[in-house]
Motif scaffolding. Structure first.
Motif, PDB file in Angstrom:
ATOM      1  N   ILE A  79      -6.572  -3.239  -5.335  1.00  0.00           N
ATOM      2  CA  ILE A  79      -7.947  -3.242  -4.819  1.00  0.00           C
ATOM      3  C   ILE A  79      -8.084  -2.207  -3.713  1.00  0.00           C
ATOM      4  O   ILE A  79      -7.278  -2.163  -2.780  1.00  0.00           O
ATOM      5  CB  ILE A  79      -8.344  -4.628  -4.282  1.00  0.00           C
ATOM      6  CG1 ILE A  79      -8.259  -5.680  -5.394  1.00  0.00           C
ATOM      7  CG2 ILE A  79      -9.756  -4.590  -3.696  1.00  0.00           C
ATOM      8  CD1 ILE A  79      -8.597  -7.091  -4.950  1.00  0.00           C
ATOM      9  N   VAL A  80      -9.110  -1.365  -3.835  1.00  0.00           N
ATOM     10  CA  VAL A  80      -9.457  -0.409  -2.790  1.00  0.00           C
ATOM     11  C   VAL A  80     -10.852  -0.766  -2.302  1.00  0.00           C
ATOM     12  O   VAL A  80     -11.801  -0.821  -3.084  1.00  0.00           O
ATOM     13  CB  VAL A  80      -9.427   1.042  -3.314  1.00  0.00           C
ATOM     14  CG1 VAL A  80      -9.998   1.989  -2.264  1.00  0.00           C
ATOM     15  CG2 VAL A  80      -8.007   1.446  -3.681  1.00  0.00           C
ATOM     16  N   GLY A 101      -5.780  -0.289  -0.445  1.00  0.00           N
ATOM     17  CA  GLY A 101      -6.344   0.914   0.151  1.00  0.00           C
ATOM     18  C   GLY A 101      -7.746   0.719   0.676  1.00  0.00           C
ATOM     19  O   GLY A 101      -8.330  -0.368   0.596  1.00  0.00           O
ATOM     20  N   TYR A 102      -8.311   1.817   1.190  1.00  0.00           N
ATOM     21  CA  TYR A 102      -9.560   1.797   1.930  1.00  0.00           C
ATOM     22  C   TYR A 102     -10.171   3.190   1.822  1.00  0.00           C
ATOM     23  O   TYR A 102      -9.506   4.192   2.071  1.00  0.00           O
ATOM     24  CB  TYR A 102      -9.216   1.457   3.383  1.00  0.00           C
ATOM     25  CG  TYR A 102     -10.348   1.415   4.362  1.00  0.00           C
ATOM     26  CD1 TYR A 102     -10.691   2.542   5.109  1.00  0.00           C
ATOM     27  CD2 TYR A 102     -11.038   0.241   4.593  1.00  0.00           C
ATOM     28  CE1 TYR A 102     -11.707   2.495   6.045  1.00  0.00           C
ATOM     29  CE2 TYR A 102     -12.052   0.182   5.531  1.00  0.00           C
ATOM     30  CZ  TYR A 102     -12.385   1.308   6.253  1.00  0.00           C
ATOM     31  OH  TYR A 102     -13.397   1.264   7.183  1.00  0.00           O
ATOM     32  N   LEU A 103     -11.423   3.290   1.395  1.00  0.00           N
ATOM     33  CA  LEU A 103     -12.090   4.582   1.237  1.00  0.00           C
ATOM     34  C   LEU A 103     -13.456   4.592   1.918  1.00  0.00           C
ATOM     35  O   LEU A 103     -14.184   3.596   1.868  1.00  0.00           O
ATOM     36  CB  LEU A 103     -12.290   4.901  -0.251  1.00  0.00           C
ATOM     37  CG  LEU A 103     -11.174   5.632  -0.986  1.00  0.00           C
ATOM     38  CD1 LEU A 103     -11.515   5.717  -2.466  1.00  0.00           C
ATOM     39  CD2 LEU A 103     -10.967   7.031  -0.412  1.00  0.00           C
ATOM     40  N   LEU A 104     -13.796   5.734   2.508  1.00  0.00           N
ATOM     41  CA  LEU A 104     -15.131   5.919   3.077  1.00  0.00           C
ATOM     42  C   LEU A 104     -16.050   6.518   2.017  1.00  0.00           C
ATOM     43  O   LEU A 104     -15.661   7.414   1.279  1.00  0.00           O
ATOM     44  CB  LEU A 104     -15.072   6.850   4.286  1.00  0.00           C
ATOM     45  CG  LEU A 104     -14.246   6.359   5.480  1.00  0.00           C
ATOM     46  CD1 LEU A 104     -14.238   7.415   6.578  1.00  0.00           C
ATOM     47  CD2 LEU A 104     -14.794   5.043   6.006  1.00  0.00           C
ATOM     48  N   GLN A 114      -7.994  11.936  -5.678  1.00  0.00           N
ATOM     49  CA  GLN A 114      -6.604  12.112  -5.263  1.00  0.00           C
ATOM     50  C   GLN A 114      -6.053  10.820  -4.672  1.00  0.00           C
ATOM     51  O   GLN A 114      -4.918  10.415  -4.981  1.00  0.00           O
ATOM     52  CB  GLN A 114      -6.512  13.239  -4.229  1.00  0.00           C
ATOM     53  CG  GLN A 114      -5.092  13.519  -3.747  1.00  0.00           C
ATOM     54  CD  GLN A 114      -5.054  14.637  -2.715  1.00  0.00           C
ATOM     55  OE1 GLN A 114      -6.101  15.118  -2.255  1.00  0.00           O
ATOM     56  NE2 GLN A 114      -3.860  15.056  -2.347  1.00  0.00           N
ATOM     57  N   TYR A 115      -6.852  10.172  -3.844  1.00  0.00           N
ATOM     58  CA  TYR A 115      -6.411   8.935  -3.199  1.00  0.00           C
ATOM     59  C   TYR A 115      -6.214   7.818  -4.223  1.00  0.00           C
ATOM     60  O   TYR A 115      -5.209   7.090  -4.195  1.00  0.00           O
ATOM     61  CB  TYR A 115      -7.440   8.517  -2.152  1.00  0.00           C
ATOM     62  CG  TYR A 115      -7.052   7.272  -1.377  1.00  0.00           C
ATOM     63  CD1 TYR A 115      -6.161   7.336  -0.319  1.00  0.00           C
ATOM     64  CD2 TYR A 115      -7.575   6.027  -1.719  1.00  0.00           C
ATOM     65  CE1 TYR A 115      -5.796   6.199   0.390  1.00  0.00           C
ATOM     66  CE2 TYR A 115      -7.220   4.886  -1.023  1.00  0.00           C
ATOM     67  CZ  TYR A 115      -6.336   4.983   0.030  1.00  0.00           C
ATOM     68  OH  TYR A 115      -5.972   3.854   0.719  1.00  0.00           O
ATOM     69  N   ALA A 120      -3.020   4.040  -7.595  1.00  0.00           N
ATOM     70  CA  ALA A 120      -2.712   3.548  -8.936  1.00  0.00           C
ATOM     71  C   ALA A 120      -1.245   3.753  -9.297  1.00  0.00           C
ATOM     72  O   ALA A 120      -0.667   2.965 -10.050  1.00  0.00           O
ATOM     73  CB  ALA A 120      -3.600   4.235  -9.966  1.00  0.00           C
ATOM     74  N   SER A 121      -0.633   4.801  -8.763  1.00  0.00           N
ATOM     75  CA  SER A 121       0.766   5.091  -9.067  1.00  0.00           C
ATOM     76  C   SER A 121       1.712   4.554  -7.993  1.00  0.00           C
ATOM     77  O   SER A 121       2.873   4.964  -7.912  1.00  0.00           O
ATOM     78  CB  SER A 121       0.970   6.606  -9.215  1.00  0.00           C
ATOM     79  OG  SER A 121       0.628   7.275  -8.013  1.00  0.00           O
TER      80      SER A 121
END
Length: 213
Positions: A79-80, A101-104, A114-115, A120-121
């Motif tokens: 989960i991001v 993860g965490y995305l703006l 890219q993130y 995922a990997s």
């Protein structure tokens, strides 16, 4: 193999924008959209995604609470969380609830892709040492009630077929779902029970009285 993604956001324009970003990379396949936390839980049970992109701020059950509930039921799902805020407290809270993860939302699409590929990997930007220290500081809460069965009804159904010696493809055909969905369910079951293979799983299920001997 494509990374199967569930997008969760209460704003239709945001869901559309995320869809457009992911469409630029053939590594990703959007398998569903959800508008709120409750719908995200239902979609996760139905489609068993590899990755969930979830807005933090949603009415009702927010992204953090939804993340906690999904990770308790489906530990394998990555989960991001996504948000417009760069408050560091949100990052720690996201990790506390089990997010990878965490995305703006205002980052460039290329940065997103890219993130997400890194997450995922299992190559998220956080170092393994830092991730370990953070997760040790903010452990996930676990139920101690032994009366609560750790598996969902679908997982128990798959467990019954596994105990009968059926392959993933045979189970998929029986339940009218994809091979990948069965594989993800099985991976989730093994992780929940801290087991490594079908033999250990079947023996453990018998010892627990979950299936007929």
């Amino acid at each position: 193999m494509k990374i199967r993604v569930l997008v969760v956001d209460d704003h239709p324009h945001a869901r559309e924008a995320i869809g457009e970003i992911l469409s630029d990379d053939e590594s990703f396949e959007i398998i569903g959209y959800a508008e709120n936390g409750e719908e995200a839980l239902l979609q996760t049970e139905l489609w068993m995604p590899d990755l969930i992109l979830m807005d933090i701020h949603m009415p009702g059950k927010d992204g953090l609470e939804t993340t906690r509930e999904i990770k308790l039921k489906y530990p394998y799902v990555k989960i991001v969380l996504i948000t417009v805020s760069d408050d560091a407290a949100h990052l720690f809270e996201a990790l506390k609830q089990g997010a990878q993860g965490y995305l703006l939302k205002n980052l460039e699409p290329g940065t997103w892709l890219q993130y997400l590929r890194a997450v995922a990997s299992d190559e998220a930007p956080l170092s393994s040492e830092l991730a370990y220290r953070i997760l040790q500081e903010f452990p996930l809460s676990k139920k101690n009630n032994n009366d609560d069965h750790p598996l969902t009804s679908r997982e128990r159904e798959i467990l019954d077929w596994v105990a009968k010696g059926m392959t993933n493809r045979e189970i998929a055909k029986e339940l009218q779902i994809s091979d990948q969905t069965v594989k993800n369910h099985l991976k989730n079951i093994l992780q929940k029970l801290h087991l490594e293979n079908r033999v250990q799983l079947t023996r453990y299920a018998m010892e627990q009285g979950w299936i007929d001997r």
